[in-house]
Scaffold this motif. Structure first.
Motif, PDB file in Angstrom:
ATOM      1  N   ASP A 111      17.228 -20.031 108.433  1.00 17.71           N
ATOM      2  CA  ASP A 111      16.723 -19.097 108.772  1.00 17.71           C
ATOM      3  C   ASP A 111      16.147 -18.390 107.343  1.00 17.71           C
ATOM      4  O   ASP A 111      16.709 -18.746 106.509  1.00 17.71           O
ATOM      5  CB  ASP A 111      17.299 -17.798 109.560  1.00 17.71           C
ATOM      6  CG  ASP A 111      16.636 -16.665 110.052  1.00 17.71           C
ATOM      7  OD1 ASP A 111      15.334 -16.955 109.904  1.00 17.71           O
ATOM      8  OD2 ASP A 111      17.304 -15.814 110.469  1.00 17.71           O
ATOM      9  N   LYS A 120      15.596 -14.726 106.341  1.00 21.42           N
ATOM     10  CA  LYS A 120      15.980 -13.209 106.876  1.00 21.42           C
ATOM     11  C   LYS A 120      15.146 -12.223 106.092  1.00 21.42           C
ATOM     12  O   LYS A 120      14.782 -11.117 106.731  1.00 21.42           O
ATOM     13  CB  LYS A 120      17.241 -12.867 106.655  1.00 21.42           C
ATOM     14  CG  LYS A 120      18.447 -13.820 107.802  1.00 21.42           C
ATOM     15  CD  LYS A 120      19.559 -13.128 108.056  1.00 21.42           C
ATOM     16  CE  LYS A 120      20.167 -13.649 109.399  1.00 21.42           C
ATOM     17  NZ  LYS A 120      21.099 -14.632 108.920  1.00 21.42           N
ATOM     18  N   GLY A 167      14.746  -9.738 111.397  1.00 19.22           N
ATOM     19  CA  GLY A 167      15.484 -10.357 112.349  1.00 19.22           C
ATOM     20  C   GLY A 167      15.300 -11.997 111.887  1.00 19.22           C
ATOM     21  O   GLY A 167      15.969 -12.905 112.375  1.00 19.22           O
ATOM     22  N   ASN A 174      27.505 -15.642 116.171  1.00 22.55           N
ATOM     23  CA  ASN A 174      26.791 -14.903 117.089  1.00 22.55           C
ATOM     24  C   ASN A 174      27.233 -15.582 118.533  1.00 22.55           C
ATOM     25  O   ASN A 174      27.277 -16.688 118.448  1.00 22.55           O
ATOM     26  CB  ASN A 174      25.268 -14.749 116.874  1.00 22.55           C
ATOM     27  CG  ASN A 174      24.946 -14.056 115.746  1.00 22.55           C
ATOM     28  OD1 ASN A 174      25.323 -12.900 115.476  1.00 22.55           O
ATOM     29  ND2 ASN A 174      24.258 -14.755 114.757  1.00 22.55           N
ATOM     30  N   ARG A 184      24.939 -16.411 121.138  1.00 20.69           N
ATOM     31  CA  ARG A 184      23.860 -16.583 121.879  1.00 20.69           C
ATOM     32  C   ARG A 184      22.943 -17.437 120.975  1.00 20.69           C
ATOM     33  O   ARG A 184      23.373 -17.852 119.616  1.00 20.69           O
ATOM     34  CB  ARG A 184      22.862 -15.197 122.024  1.00 20.69           C
ATOM     35  CG  ARG A 184      23.138 -14.541 120.560  1.00 20.69           C
ATOM     36  CD  ARG A 184      22.126 -13.420 120.432  1.00 20.69           C
ATOM     37  NE  ARG A 184      22.420 -13.020 119.052  1.00 20.69           N
ATOM     38  CZ  ARG A 184      21.906 -13.253 117.893  1.00 20.69           C
ATOM     39  NH1 ARG A 184      21.197 -14.209 117.814  1.00 20.69           N
ATOM     40  NH2 ARG A 184      22.323 -12.569 116.870  1.00 20.69           N
ATOM     41  N   GLY A 197      20.099 -18.290 118.193  1.00 20.28           N
ATOM     42  CA  GLY A 197      19.445 -17.676 117.239  1.00 20.28           C
ATOM     43  C   GLY A 197      17.917 -17.600 117.388  1.00 20.28           C
ATOM     44  O   GLY A 197      17.290 -18.310 118.208  1.00 20.28           O
ATOM     45  N   PRO A 244      14.794 -16.693 114.849  1.00 22.45           N
ATOM     46  CA  PRO A 244      13.933 -17.775 115.239  1.00 22.45           C
ATOM     47  C   PRO A 244      14.614 -19.361 115.139  1.00 22.45           C
ATOM     48  O   PRO A 244      13.986 -20.246 115.298  1.00 22.45           O
ATOM     49  CB  PRO A 244      12.654 -17.778 114.502  1.00 22.45           C
ATOM     50  CG  PRO A 244      13.112 -17.326 113.248  1.00 22.45           C
ATOM     51  CD  PRO A 244      14.277 -16.232 113.439  1.00 22.45           C
ATOM     52  N   GLU A 245      16.072 -19.446 115.173  1.00 22.66           N
ATOM     53  CA  GLU A 245      16.444 -20.725 115.211  1.00 22.66           C
ATOM     54  C   GLU A 245      16.186 -21.452 116.537  1.00 22.66           C
ATOM     55  O   GLU A 245      15.796 -22.721 116.526  1.00 22.66           O
ATOM     56  CB  GLU A 245      18.129 -20.889 114.786  1.00 22.66           C
ATOM     57  CG  GLU A 245      18.502 -20.637 113.644  1.00 22.66           C
ATOM     58  CD  GLU A 245      18.800 -18.739 113.107  1.00 22.66           C
ATOM     59  OE1 GLU A 245      17.986 -18.111 114.080  1.00 22.66           O
ATOM     60  OE2 GLU A 245      19.300 -18.575 112.228  1.00 22.66           O
TER      61      GLU A 245
END
Ligand code: AMP
Ligand code: GLY
Length: 426
Positions: A212, A214, A226, A285, A287, A289, A291-292
């Motif tokens: 990512d 960031k 985000g 996390n 969930r 990611g 924009p992964e």
């Protein structure tokens, strides 16, 4: 089958797109969704945190599977609420989503089970935190314990900055009760990698890696956001690193959660830092990611419904996850001013350019329909993803496709995936 997806970002659009490719699926709903998701699913005007309304909707429509994209409802216990009503749902229960919901919990878990991470101390009292800062080395990292929209991490270069940080988090309560407890952590340097993995509570299977970006501005300058763009796979996530993580991070984490009576079923997202002292976990996390997801999901070959079902049924050991042998890059088109102040409601155009373009995707995040027009409705507006045979080609394709979408105040980073050149120069 009928599937309900909970969330409204680019991640949920990528999930909805992939779900729509499953021959098993006849109808997709998304709550609350966005303009792009609305083209492949029926969007319903229920917020992701309206748990009771979501359950009532799922019962009324006889939804066969609900997929939770976002962190807040997971941490609030949406999976428990659905399960109590006998509804099938993909995501960790509240007692497992805490791995994202409380940084103090996840740090304690890692310490207890010997999972590599930065040195840290936890504080529930601002005076104690201030006293600790007197004898610390700088830079140092302060983290609000709870969810803070990805903004609860402060990198402090001096004692003065750190003390102000403690005040912001614990006394001024900028992030509300998320800052009642804070973690103060050793500052590390190195390359970051995001690894998303499916788990059924016992088995863990990793997806392809991603990285990512960031910060808001080129050269990793500006405020944390985000996420302004991603690429996949990460060339820094070598076979060696992967083997180390398999042995010392992912399976030990899943085993630790099971042992604690908190079996983790869902997507475990591990944020890694490749430091000169080895691989360390930055955060977990609970969930996909964002924009992964926009670069990982398009490269996935499996029917994602089969994988969701295997996680719920505890049969993930029988699934072989497969990814395409190519690369993908996602560049986020944001509203100028993001992550601070920005305008909404600006008319957008050019979506038709993606029609029939294989390997190019426009995943909507902050968009909505107004009359017969799609308008901006958030800071991160759309994620433009393109695939290529390698990262370089994928990046060129993605930047080409960023030109296909127009709106006033369009802003993007121009160096997503620039690290790829670094690898090639070696
Ligand atoms: P987190 O939400 O914990 O992933 O933190 C957000 C971002 O802050 C990470 O992606 C890193 O860029 C940075 N960060 C977090 N912890 C550390 C640390 N211990 N040392 C250096 N940077 C960090
Ligand atoms: N892209 C980072 C996250 O989803 O938390």
């Amino acid at each position: 089958m009928k599937v309900l997806i909970v969330g409204s970002g680019g991640r949920e659009h990528a999930i909805a797109w992939k779900v729509s490719k499953s021959p098993k699926v006849e109808k997709i709903y998304c709550a609350p969704g966005n303009a792009g998701i609305g083209q492949i699913a029926e969007c319903v005007d229920i917020g992701a945190m309206e748990l009771d309304r979501l359950v009532a909707f799922a019962k009324e429509k006889e939804i066969d599977l609900t997929v939770i994209g976002m962190d807040d409802p997971l941490v609030a216990g949406i999976v428990d609420v659905f399960e109590k009503e006998g509804l099938r749902v993909f995501g960790p229960r509240k007692n497992a989503a805490i791995i994202e919901g409380s940084k103090a919990f996840s740090k304690e878990l890692m310490k207890k089970y010997g999972i590599p991470t930065a040195q840290y101390e936890t504080f529930t009292n601002a005076n104690d935190a201030m006293a600790y800062l007197e004898t610390s080395d700088y830079p140092i990292v302060l983290k609000a314990d709870g969810l803070a929209l990805g903004k609860g991490v402060l990198i402090c270069h001096t004692k003065k900055e750190a003390k102000e940080g403690v005040k912001t988090l614990m006394l001024d309560k900028q992030f509300g009760s998320a800052g009642d407890t804070i973690v103060i952590e050793e500052f590390m340097t190195g390359r970051e990698v995001s690894v998303l993995a499916f788990s059924d509570g016992k088995t863990v299977k990793c997806m392809t890696s991603a990285q990512d970006h960031k910060r808001a501005k080129d050269g990793d300058q500006g405020l944390n956001t985000g996420g302004m763009g991603t690429f996949s796979p990460s060339p820094f996530y070598t076979k060696e690193v992967e083997q180390f993580c398999n042995a010392h991070i992912y399976q030990p984490t899943i085993d630790a959660m099971a042992k604690e009576g908190r079996p983790f079923v869902g997507v475990l997202f591990t944020g890694l830092m490749l430091t000169e002292h080895g691989v360390k976990v930055l955060e977990y996390n609970a969930r996909f990611g964002d924009p992964e997801a926009q670069v990982v999901i398009p490269r996935m070959k499996n029917d994602i419904i089969d994988v969701f079902e295997a996680c719920i049924d505890g049969t993930l050991d029988q699934v072989e996850l497969e990814f395409e042998d190519n690369a993908a890059v996602c560049v986020v088109l944001a509203s100028k001013g993001y992550p601070e102040r920005y305008e909404k409601g600006i008319a957008m155009s050019g979506f038709e350019n993606f029609d029939g373009q294989d390997g190019y995707y426009c995943f909507h995040a902050g968009t909505k329909v107004e009359g017969d027009q799609i308008v901006t409705n958030g800071g991160r507006v759309v994620g433009i993803t393109a695939k290529g045979r390698d990262l370089k080609e994928a990046r060129a394709n993605a930047y080409k496709a960023t030109e296909w979408i127009s709106f006033d105040n369009k802003y993007m980073r121009n160096d997503i995936g620039k690290a790829i050149d670094e690898v090639e120069r070696r």
